[in-house]
Design a protein around this motif. Structure first.
Motif, PDB file in Angstrom:
ATOM      1  N   VAL A 133      16.792 -24.986 -14.371  1.00 28.44           N
ATOM      2  CA  VAL A 133      17.256 -25.877 -14.827  1.00 28.44           C
ATOM      3  C   VAL A 133      16.191 -26.290 -14.221  1.00 28.44           C
ATOM      4  O   VAL A 133      15.186 -26.763 -13.031  1.00 28.44           O
ATOM      5  CB  VAL A 133      18.569 -26.727 -13.279  1.00 28.44           C
ATOM      6  N   LEU A 134      16.296 -27.984 -15.818  1.00 26.37           N
ATOM      7  CA  LEU A 134      14.390 -28.302 -15.226  1.00 26.37           C
ATOM      8  C   LEU A 134      14.567 -29.129 -13.791  1.00 26.37           C
ATOM      9  O   LEU A 134      15.417 -29.987 -13.797  1.00 26.37           O
ATOM     10  CB  LEU A 134      14.632 -29.489 -16.636  1.00 26.37           C
ATOM     11  N   PRO A 135      13.695 -29.054 -13.586  1.00 19.96           N
ATOM     12  CA  PRO A 135      13.176 -30.106 -12.329  1.00 19.96           C
ATOM     13  C   PRO A 135      13.691 -31.395 -11.410  1.00 19.96           C
ATOM     14  O   PRO A 135      14.744 -31.676 -10.981  1.00 19.96           O
ATOM     15  CB  PRO A 135      12.134 -29.638 -11.701  1.00 19.96           C
ATOM     16  N   LYS A 136      13.634 -32.031 -13.072  1.00 22.34           N
ATOM     17  CA  LYS A 136      14.119 -33.886 -12.978  1.00 22.34           C
ATOM     18  C   LYS A 136      15.710 -33.492 -12.867  1.00 22.34           C
ATOM     19  O   LYS A 136      15.802 -34.832 -12.618  1.00 22.34           O
ATOM     20  CB  LYS A 136      13.387 -34.843 -14.338  1.00 22.34           C
ATOM     21  N   TYR A 137      16.246 -32.554 -13.381  1.00 23.33           N
ATOM     22  CA  TYR A 137      17.309 -32.347 -13.293  1.00 23.33           C
ATOM     23  C   TYR A 137      18.438 -32.204 -12.201  1.00 23.33           C
ATOM     24  O   TYR A 137      19.814 -31.381 -12.013  1.00 23.33           O
ATOM     25  CB  TYR A 137      18.297 -31.999 -14.839  1.00 23.33           C
TER      26      TYR A 137
END
Length: 190
Positions: A133-137
């Motif tokens: 999962v993308l770090p920002k999400y």
């Protein structure tokens, strides 16, 4: 929706912060974050918020995720590096996903936010690979939903996952440490 369904849905939202808006054969839309006031119109549920930013997450089952999207996700999660990724790898970055039994991905505003793939005999054993999962999400329930989709795809199958860094994440979802040993032969790519 009937009154009982709305009450159950409202209760579910308060506890999980995940709300299914639309469910088709290959796409599930989910609204996430915060507490919702529910208004029901016909068969569609609408959410009104109290000053909370909503992410509109679409879950897909397509196996041919674009190579550039996968590569970006793997770069941002630290699973790939620009200096060690060859052109041949870039061109075939999604080959493991294409050849997997199941692939689930999460998309936000057209961007690949997360994905997971699973190999399975569809009866006895299934192996989860490449949950990212993308770090920002991260920490918004996307990874948990991707694993839930895997579990639902092979409900009666033993699920296996090999991890060190995400051990606690999987244990919170009921996975137990196994005393089995895995033997490996190295892959051409890593």
């Amino acid at each position: 929706m009937h009154k009982r369904q709305v009450q159950a849905l409202t209760s579910s939202i308060r506890h999980t912060s995940i709300f299914k808006i639309q469910n088709t054969s290959s796409v599930v839309q989910v609204q996430q974050r915060g507490l919702f006031n529910i208004k029901v119109m016909a068969k569609q549920a609408l959410c009104t918020l109290k000053g909370v930013n909503i992410m509109n997450v679409i879950y897909k089952t397509q196996k041919d995720i674009p190579c550039n999207e996968l590569y970006k996700l793997f770069l941002e999660t630290g699973w790939a590096t620009e200096d060690t990724t060859t052109q041949e790898q870039l061109e075939r970055f999604n080959i493991g996903f294409i050849n997997s039994t199941f692939v689930f991905s999460a998309w936000i505003d057209g961007e690949l936010a997360g994905c997971v793939r699973m190999l399975s005999d569809l009866h006895f054993r299934s192996v989860i690979y490449d949950l990212a999962v993308l770090p920002k999400y991260q920490n918004n329930g996307i990874g948990r939903e991707l694993v839930r989709l895997c579990r639902n795809a092979c409900k009666n199958s033993e699920l296996l996952v090999q991890t060190e860094c995400a051990k606690g994440f999987y244990e919170k979802m009921g996975f137990k440490e196994s005393r089995d040993y895995f033997l490996t032969l190295p892959c051409k790519w890593f």
